[in-house]
Scaffold this motif. Structure first.
Motif, short mmCIF file in Angstrom:
data_model
loop_
_atom_site.label_atom_id
_atom_site.label_comp_id
_atom_site.label_asym_id
_atom_site.label_seq_id
_atom_site.Cartn_x
_atom_site.Cartn_y
_atom_site.Cartn_z
N UNK A 18 0.85 -1.19 0.00
CA UNK A 18 0.00 0.00 0.00
C UNK A 18 0.89 1.24 0.00
N UNK A 19 0.44 2.28 -0.70
CA UNK A 19 1.15 3.55 -0.67
C UNK A 19 0.92 4.21 0.69
N UNK A 20 2.00 4.55 1.37
CA UNK A 20 1.91 5.23 2.66
C UNK A 20 2.29 6.69 2.44
N UNK A 21 1.27 7.54 2.38
CA UNK A 21 1.48 8.95 2.04
C UNK A 21 1.31 9.87 3.25
N UNK A 22 1.37 9.32 4.46
CA UNK A 22 1.09 10.13 5.66
C UNK A 22 2.07 11.29 5.83
N UNK A 23 3.31 11.10 5.40
CA UNK A 23 4.31 12.14 5.61
C UNK A 23 4.45 13.09 4.42
N UNK A 24 3.74 12.81 3.35
CA UNK A 24 3.78 13.71 2.20
C UNK A 24 3.07 15.02 2.55
N UNK A 25 3.62 16.11 2.12
CA UNK A 25 2.99 17.42 2.34
C UNK A 25 2.08 17.80 1.18
N UNK A 26 1.91 16.88 0.25
CA UNK A 26 1.12 17.14 -0.95
C UNK A 26 0.54 15.81 -1.42
N UNK A 27 -0.26 15.86 -2.46
CA UNK A 27 -0.82 14.63 -2.99
C UNK A 27 0.27 13.84 -3.72
N UNK A 28 0.02 12.55 -3.93
CA UNK A 28 0.99 11.73 -4.65
C UNK A 28 1.19 12.27 -6.07
N UNK A 29 0.10 12.71 -6.70
CA UNK A 29 0.20 13.28 -8.05
C UNK A 29 1.14 14.49 -8.05
N UNK A 30 0.98 15.38 -7.07
CA UNK A 30 1.83 16.57 -7.00
C UNK A 30 3.27 16.19 -6.64
N UNK A 32 4.85 13.46 -7.54
CA UNK A 32 5.49 12.96 -8.76
C UNK A 32 5.77 14.10 -9.72
N UNK A 33 4.84 15.03 -9.83
CA UNK A 33 5.05 16.19 -10.71
C UNK A 33 6.24 17.01 -10.24
N UNK A 34 6.36 17.19 -8.93
CA UNK A 34 7.49 17.95 -8.39
C UNK A 34 8.80 17.23 -8.66
N UNK A 35 8.80 15.91 -8.53
CA UNK A 35 9.99 15.12 -8.83
C UNK A 35 10.40 15.31 -10.28
N UNK A 36 9.43 15.26 -11.20
CA UNK A 36 9.72 15.41 -12.62
C UNK A 36 10.35 16.75 -12.92
N UNK A 37 9.95 17.79 -12.19
CA UNK A 37 10.55 19.11 -12.40
C UNK A 37 11.99 19.15 -11.91
N UNK A 38 12.28 18.43 -10.84
CA UNK A 38 13.61 18.47 -10.23
C UNK A 38 14.59 17.52 -10.88
#
Length: 251
Positions: A18-30, A32-38
């Motif tokens: 299961x995806x554990x997104x509790x510590x993300x400050x944004x959605x999983x979609x955002x 991944x998008x942020x990663x693609x920019x960096x």
């Protein structure tokens, strides 16, 4: 996924993860998008696994994420989220979804998102663990020496060998058959944020009976394949022989 759905990114998950997104400050979609920019170029996301373990104190709940809530630390095992355009670079997902090869065999650079993890529920009952070990190691043995030497699924060998040579060590061990992975001591109570709805079509599993059923199904499949190979060997008997060295030779 890329060809049929025009996916920009592909998330690789096993059915016990299961995806554990509790510590993300944004959605999983955002995320991944942020990663693609960096990370331009052939870069993919590396996601570590955190193993969740049964304990004797687990409540009775059909939903695994509610029933099994104790985990160990984040481990070294990782999975990948893959950039879709790598299909143009002959991307190949490695066994277990642990890495990506591009350009005919070059490892694709992987970068970790430190706040993103997967929760891994490999063991959900003692009998599920036993059947998984039996089938897992049987598949390795059936794959031949090359598969054995590669070290695939080696964690299944010990319970397999114990069941073969000394089954009472497992089957008549009340503590092991209650919680075969780890005691609660040393684990952290850290239930994930389950994003799904209530289960509508899943019945409560009779794990001992299911273990027998799936093991017998695999035995039937393996035996049937062996029979097909014997039939094929007879068909090819005029072309194949065995020399004194034991090596199969074309006649």
């Amino acid at each position: 996924a890329v060809r049929s759905s025009k996916a920009d990114w592909v998330v690789f998950l096993d059915t016990d993860e299961f995806i554990d997104d509790r510590e993300l400050k944004q959605s999983l979609r955002d995320c991944i998008a942020s990663f693609a920019e960096r990370h331009a170029g052939p870069a993919c996301i590396e996601v570590p696994l955190r193993d969740y373990h049964m304990t004797p104190e687990d409540p009775s709940d059909i939903l695994v994420t509610s029933r099994i809530t104790h985990c160990g630390p984040t481990g070294e095992t990782k999975k990948v989220i893959v950039r879709g355009d790598l299909i143009r670079r002959q991307a190949v997902i490695e066994a277990g979804n642990h890495g990506v090869l591009i350009d005919n065999g070059t490892a694709c650079p992987l970068f970790r998102e430190p706040t993103l993890t997967y929760a891994h529920y490999a063991v959900r009952s003692p009998y599920q663990w036993l059947s998984k070990s039996v089938i897992g190691w049987a598949k390795v043995l059936a794959g031949g020496q090359e598969t054995i030497s590669a070290g695939f699924s080696c964690h299944y060998q010990n319970p397999f060998d114990l069941l073969r040579t000394d089954p009472q060590v497992i089957l008549r061990n009340p503590g092991l058959m209650q919680a075969p992975t780890a005691p609660a001591a040393g684990l952290t109570h850290s239930p994930i944020a389950y994003r799904g709805g209530p289960l509508k079509y899943t019945d409560d599993t009779d794990y001992p009976m299911r273990a027998v059923k799936v093991t017998m199904q695999y035995l039937q499949e393996l035996a049937s394949q062996h029979g097909e190979l014997l039939t094929l060997a007879k068909t090819l008997s005029g072309l194949i022989g065995r020399g004194e060295s034991g090596v199969i030779q074309l006649l």
